[in-house]
Design an enzyme around this catalytic site. Structure first.
Site, PDB file in Angstrom:
ATOM      1  N   ASN A 153      -5.072  11.265  -5.808  1.00 20.89           N
ATOM      2  CA  ASN A 153      -5.630  10.834  -6.663  1.00 20.89           C
ATOM      3  C   ASN A 153      -7.461  10.735  -6.778  1.00 20.89           C
ATOM      4  OD1 ASN A 153      -5.638   8.371  -5.596  1.00 20.89           O
ATOM      5  ND2 ASN A 153      -5.503   7.862  -8.242  1.00 20.89           N
ATOM      6  N   GLY A 204      -1.412   3.810  -2.713  1.00 17.00           N
ATOM      7  CA  GLY A 204      -0.505   4.153  -3.276  1.00 17.00           C
ATOM      8  C   GLY A 204       0.184   3.498  -4.354  1.00 17.00           C
ATOM      9  N   SER A 205       1.990   3.876  -4.320  1.00 21.46           N
ATOM     10  CA  SER A 205       2.303   3.234  -5.521  1.00 21.46           C
ATOM     11  C   SER A 205       2.526   2.508  -4.962  1.00 21.46           C
ATOM     12  CB  SER A 205       3.291   3.691  -6.079  1.00 21.46           C
ATOM     13  OG  SER A 205       3.870   4.542  -4.761  1.00 21.46           O
ATOM     14  N   GLU A 218      -3.498  -0.649  -1.078  1.00 18.13           N
ATOM     15  CA  GLU A 218      -4.017  -1.021  -2.113  1.00 18.13           C
ATOM     16  C   GLU A 218      -3.168  -0.336  -3.206  1.00 18.13           C
ATOM     17  OE1 GLU A 218      -7.622  -1.925  -2.871  1.00 18.13           O
ATOM     18  OE2 GLU A 218      -8.065  -2.012  -0.669  1.00 18.13           O
ATOM     19  N   LEU A 219      -2.645  -0.639  -3.659  1.00 15.30           N
ATOM     20  CA  LEU A 219      -1.786  -0.089  -4.641  1.00 15.30           C
ATOM     21  C   LEU A 219      -1.843   0.033  -6.538  1.00 15.30           C
ATOM     22  CD1 LEU A 219       1.115  -2.510  -3.531  1.00 15.30           C
ATOM     23  CD2 LEU A 219       0.223  -0.333  -2.382  1.00 15.30           C
ATOM     24  N   CYS A 237      -6.451   4.886 -10.562  1.00 10.71           N
ATOM     25  CA  CYS A 237      -5.635   2.874 -10.189  1.00 10.71           C
ATOM     26  C   CYS A 237      -6.530   2.146 -11.621  1.00 10.71           C
ATOM     27  CB  CYS A 237      -5.639   3.108  -9.004  1.00 10.71           C
ATOM     28  SG  CYS A 237      -6.985   2.283  -8.051  1.00 10.71           S
ATOM     29  N   GLU A 276       3.021   0.498 -14.953  1.00 14.94           N
ATOM     30  CA  GLU A 276       1.569   1.641 -14.451  1.00 14.94           C
ATOM     31  C   GLU A 276       1.762   2.530 -15.083  1.00 14.94           C
ATOM     32  OE1 GLU A 276       0.130   2.817 -10.391  1.00 14.94           O
ATOM     33  OE2 GLU A 276      -1.404   2.512 -11.074  1.00 14.94           O
TER      34      GLU A 276
HETATM   35  P1  NDP Z   1       3.098   7.484  -3.324  1.00 18.19           P
HETATM   36  O1  NDP Z   1       2.847   6.314  -2.846  1.00 18.19           O
HETATM   37  O2  NDP Z   1       3.612   8.380  -4.186  1.00 18.19           O
HETATM   38  O3  NDP Z   1       2.075   8.135  -2.711  1.00 18.19           O
HETATM   39  C1  NDP Z   1       0.882   7.526  -1.677  1.00 18.19           C
HETATM   40  C2  NDP Z   1       1.236   8.291   0.294  1.00 18.19           C
HETATM   41  O4  NDP Z   1       2.207   7.448   0.519  1.00 18.19           O
HETATM   42  C3  NDP Z   1       0.856   9.618   0.062  1.00 18.19           C
HETATM   43  O5  NDP Z   1       0.562   9.981   1.391  1.00 18.19           O
HETATM   44  C4  NDP Z   1       2.816   9.847   0.565  1.00 18.19           C
HETATM   45  O6  NDP Z   1       3.085  10.696   0.682  1.00 18.19           O
HETATM   46  C5  NDP Z   1       2.486   8.872   0.910  1.00 18.19           C
HETATM   47  N1  NDP Z   1       3.978   8.549   1.258  1.00 18.19           N
HETATM   48  C6  NDP Z   1       5.928   8.627   0.920  1.00 18.19           C
HETATM   49  N2  NDP Z   1       6.478   7.770   0.806  1.00 18.19           N
HETATM   50  C7  NDP Z   1       5.926   7.332   2.148  1.00 18.19           C
HETATM   51  C8  NDP Z   1       6.469   6.367   3.410  1.00 18.19           C
HETATM   52  N3  NDP Z   1       8.353   6.221   2.898  1.00 18.19           N
HETATM   53  N4  NDP Z   1       6.654   6.306   4.020  1.00 18.19           N
HETATM   54  C9  NDP Z   1       4.727   6.079   4.174  1.00 18.19           C
HETATM   55  N5  NDP Z   1       4.434   6.947   3.602  1.00 18.19           N
HETATM   56  C10 NDP Z   1       4.336   7.839   2.424  1.00 18.19           C
HETATM   57  O7  NDP Z   1       1.433   7.572  -4.418  1.00 18.19           O
HETATM   58  P2  NDP Z   1       0.438   8.964  -5.125  1.00 18.19           P
HETATM   59  O8  NDP Z   1       0.043   9.512  -4.204  1.00 18.19           O
HETATM   60  O9  NDP Z   1       1.361   9.005  -6.343  1.00 18.19           O
HETATM   61  O10 NDP Z   1      -0.718   8.258  -6.032  1.00 18.19           O
HETATM   62  C11 NDP Z   1      -0.572   6.919  -6.992  1.00 18.19           C
HETATM   63  C12 NDP Z   1      -0.461   5.989  -7.371  1.00 18.19           C
HETATM   64  O11 NDP Z   1      -1.994   4.900  -5.861  1.00 18.19           O
HETATM   65  C13 NDP Z   1      -0.467   4.273  -7.966  1.00 18.19           C
HETATM   66  O12 NDP Z   1       0.457   4.079  -7.726  1.00 18.19           O
HETATM   67  C14 NDP Z   1      -2.216   4.371  -8.665  1.00 18.19           C
HETATM   68  O13 NDP Z   1      -1.909   3.182  -8.729  1.00 18.19           O
HETATM   69  C15 NDP Z   1      -2.226   4.181  -6.636  1.00 18.19           C
HETATM   70  N6  NDP Z   1      -3.622   3.968  -5.975  1.00 18.19           N
HETATM   71  C16 NDP Z   1      -4.335   3.028  -6.091  1.00 18.19           C
HETATM   72  C17 NDP Z   1      -5.378   2.549  -5.308  1.00 18.19           C
HETATM   73  C18 NDP Z   1      -6.550   1.306  -5.270  1.00 18.19           C
HETATM   74  O14 NDP Z   1      -6.976   1.271  -4.466  1.00 18.19           O
HETATM   75  N7  NDP Z   1      -5.346   0.272  -5.172  1.00 18.19           N
HETATM   76  C19 NDP Z   1      -6.446   4.056  -5.413  1.00 18.19           C
HETATM   77  C20 NDP Z   1      -5.598   5.097  -5.812  1.00 18.19           C
HETATM   78  C21 NDP Z   1      -4.178   5.403  -6.598  1.00 18.19           C
HETATM   79  P3  NDP Z   1       3.652  12.374  -0.142  1.00 18.19           P
HETATM   80  O15 NDP Z   1       2.143  13.060  -0.837  1.00 18.19           O
HETATM   81  O16 NDP Z   1       4.069  13.344   0.527  1.00 18.19           O
HETATM   82  O17 NDP Z   1       5.051  12.016  -0.821  1.00 18.19           O
END
Ligand code: NDP
Length: 469
Positions: free
Chosen positions: A149, A225-226, A245-246, A279, A373
């Site tokens: 994002n 990420g998530s 950072e989730l 997020c 979320e």
């Molecule tokens: P995801 O958790 O789906 O993916 C994040 C990253 O993790 C991607 O690069 C993804 O790769 C990678 N990934 C997926 N599976 C694995 C694994 N098993 N091992 C290692 N890496 C892996 O999140 P999104 O990209 O969909 O982003 C949205 C989420 O991020 C929301 O929950 C949001 O709240 C959170 N977020 C939090 C922020 C914060 O500052 N707290 C800021 C921005 C977002 P791939 O794309 O190849 O699947």
């Protein structure tokens, strides 16, 4: 584009298409990394860590400062790349590029400030004649796994502090949005970074993530990420430093004395920017029952006025969601809430990746649009009677990343600040506000550790203690 591993730009046997989320057109392709590619990246990163550790703080500052200057020259291209691959409107794409440059500038400054402290050991009962101090040393290899994002600025929040502290870094950008990270890698190389100081490896996290995060050569993992993926990475990581950072379902409290026009404007800005895929997007709006009807009247026209369409076109205020399946999910949650008794004030429709800006009223906190979320362009309104009930509702969440209150009452504002369980707290603005210099991170399931270069740079180091006897 090619990926950058082992000190070279390389093709892959298999490719991943990078799509424009607005119209599904293919923008570019990137390699689908194999386990052998991960090994190449890790072996190179281990050598890169040695090269980085030999640089002086001033040299690291110079590289990052030069990178910031190069980003300034390339801002328009970076902003357009963000918009094309991610789908946020062009004003937001340009805004993210400018913020990313600032993040790198801040990181450059921190390279010069990193220090330990002298310890007053003779204040200890057994400390006579001792002299002690701490040293901050780089972790070594940092793995940076980033979400779709904010495909540039969130990469900068990891790469900038990691390099400032003297680490090498392996970036694994989101598969949907790898182009911005690859362009940043080129910027850093052009700025004079040792060629093995960075790796940018493209490919599915589900396929290469465990190999990357579980490898003992990686000493620090920084992930945004998530929650589910973050939790999985923590298990795979074993004994490594981690920053997580989730997600979130950020609440806003609207007290009876709030300026409702201001709340409505803030909600339109902080609930729907990047189609709600932030997020700290405003998701739950808790409104005092005395002003509930008036607030809905103030909010509806502002949300209806959000022009949706192709994000690259000037004047469009909201673009698509990243994938059609996410727009389908948001739409299902909205209509599930309506079926359970929520009222659709506006929106609720979907076409492909475009989901209409949506307002739901009379939402029960147990509905998924409120308790999970949502990460989409909808806000959920729930009524309350007094500040204690509002705070209890705000805290009724596993998350705790950002929260806000609108009030003129200083006692209510202070009570909110003290009692709401959230890493970021805002008074008289929505939940989505960030300056890149500030400490940023969540409580509870929203994560651990802080970003913001001044804070992240410490998380990218180990602290050593030295005592002279
Ligand atoms: P995801 O958790 O789906 O993916 C994040 C990253 O993790 C991607 O690069 C993804 O790769 C990678 N990934 C997926 N599976 C694995 C694994 N098993 N091992 C290692 N890496 C892996 O999140 P999104 O990209 O969909 O982003 C949205 C989420 O991020 C929301 O929950 C949001 O709240 C959170 N977020 C939090 C922020 C914060 O500052 N707290 C800021 C921005 C977002 P791939 O794309 O190849 O699947």
């Amino acid at each position: 584009m090619k990926m950058y591993i082992g000190g070279a730009w390389v093709e892959g046997k298999e490719k991943i298409e990078v799509l424009n989320p607005f119209d599904g057109s293919v923008l570019d392709t990137v390699p689908k990394a194999t386990p052998q590619d991960v090994e190449t990246a890790l072996a190179s990163a281990a050598r890169g860590a040695q090269a980085m550790a030999k640089l002086t703080a001033y040299q690291r500052y110079q590289i990052l400062h030069k990178a910031s200057e190069l980003m300034a020259e390339r801002l328009e291209d970076l902003g357009r790349t963000i918009t094309l691959e991610e789908g946020k409107v062009i004003a937001e794409g340009r805004g993210e590029a400018a913020r990313a440059q600032e993040t790198i500038t801040l990181s450059a400054e921190e390279a010069k400030r990193l220090s330990g402290e002298t310890l007053p050991l003779d204040g200890a009962s057994n400390g006579a004649g001792k002299f002690g101090f701490t040293l901050r040393v780089p972790c070594g290899v940092v793995a940076a796994v980033t979400p779709f994002n904010f495909p540039l600025n969130l990469v900068c929040h990891k790469v900038g502090p990691a390099l400032a502290a003297g680490n090498s870094v392996v970036v694994k950008p989101a598969t949907d949005t790898p182009l911005s990270a690859l362009k940043l890698t080129q910027v850093l190389l052009d700025a004079g970074l040792p060629p093995e100081g960075i790796q940018c490896i493209t490919g599915s996290g589900g396929v290469i993530g465990d190999q990357l995060c579980g490898d003992p050569r990686v000493r620090k993992i920084t992930f945004t990420g998530s929650k589910d993926v973050g939790e999985h990475i923590c298990k795979v990581a074993g004994l490594k430093k981690v920053t997580m950072e989730l997600g979130s379902n950020a609440p806003v409290i609207v007290m009876s004395d709030a300026d409702l026009e201001k709340v409505a404007s803030a909600t339109a800005a902080t609930g729907f920017a990047n189609a709600g895929q932030v997020c700290i997007s405003t998701q739950r709006i808790l409104v005092n029952q005395k002003v509930y009807g008036d607030f809905i009247d103030a909010l509806k026209p502002k949300v209806d006025a959000l022009k949706t369409g192709n994000p690259i076109a000037d004047g469009v205020k909201m673009g698509p969601m990243i994938r059609e399946q996410d727009a389908v999910r948001v739409n299902e949650w909205v209509h599930e809430a309506v079926a359970k008794g929520a009222r659709l004030v506006t929106g609720g429709t979907r076409q492909g990746t475009m989901h209409a800006p949506t307002v739901l009223a009379d939402v029960d906190p147990k509905m998924r649009v409120s308790c999970d979320e949502l990460f989409g362009p909808a806000v959920a309104l729930t009524r309350f009677d007094d500040i204690d009930e509002a705070i209890a509702l705000a805290n009724d969440s596993n998350y705790g990343l950002s929260a806000s209150i609108f009030t003129q009452n200083i006692d209510w504002a202070l009570k909110f600040a003290r009692q709401v369980q959230s890493g970021n707290l805002h008074v008289n603005w929505g939940t989505m506000w960030r300056a890149d210099m500030m400490p940023y991170g969540g409580l509870k399931d929203s994560g651990m550790g802080k970003e913001g270069p001044k804070y992240a740079v410490e998380e990218m180091t180990e602290l050593k203690l030295v005592v002279f006897h």
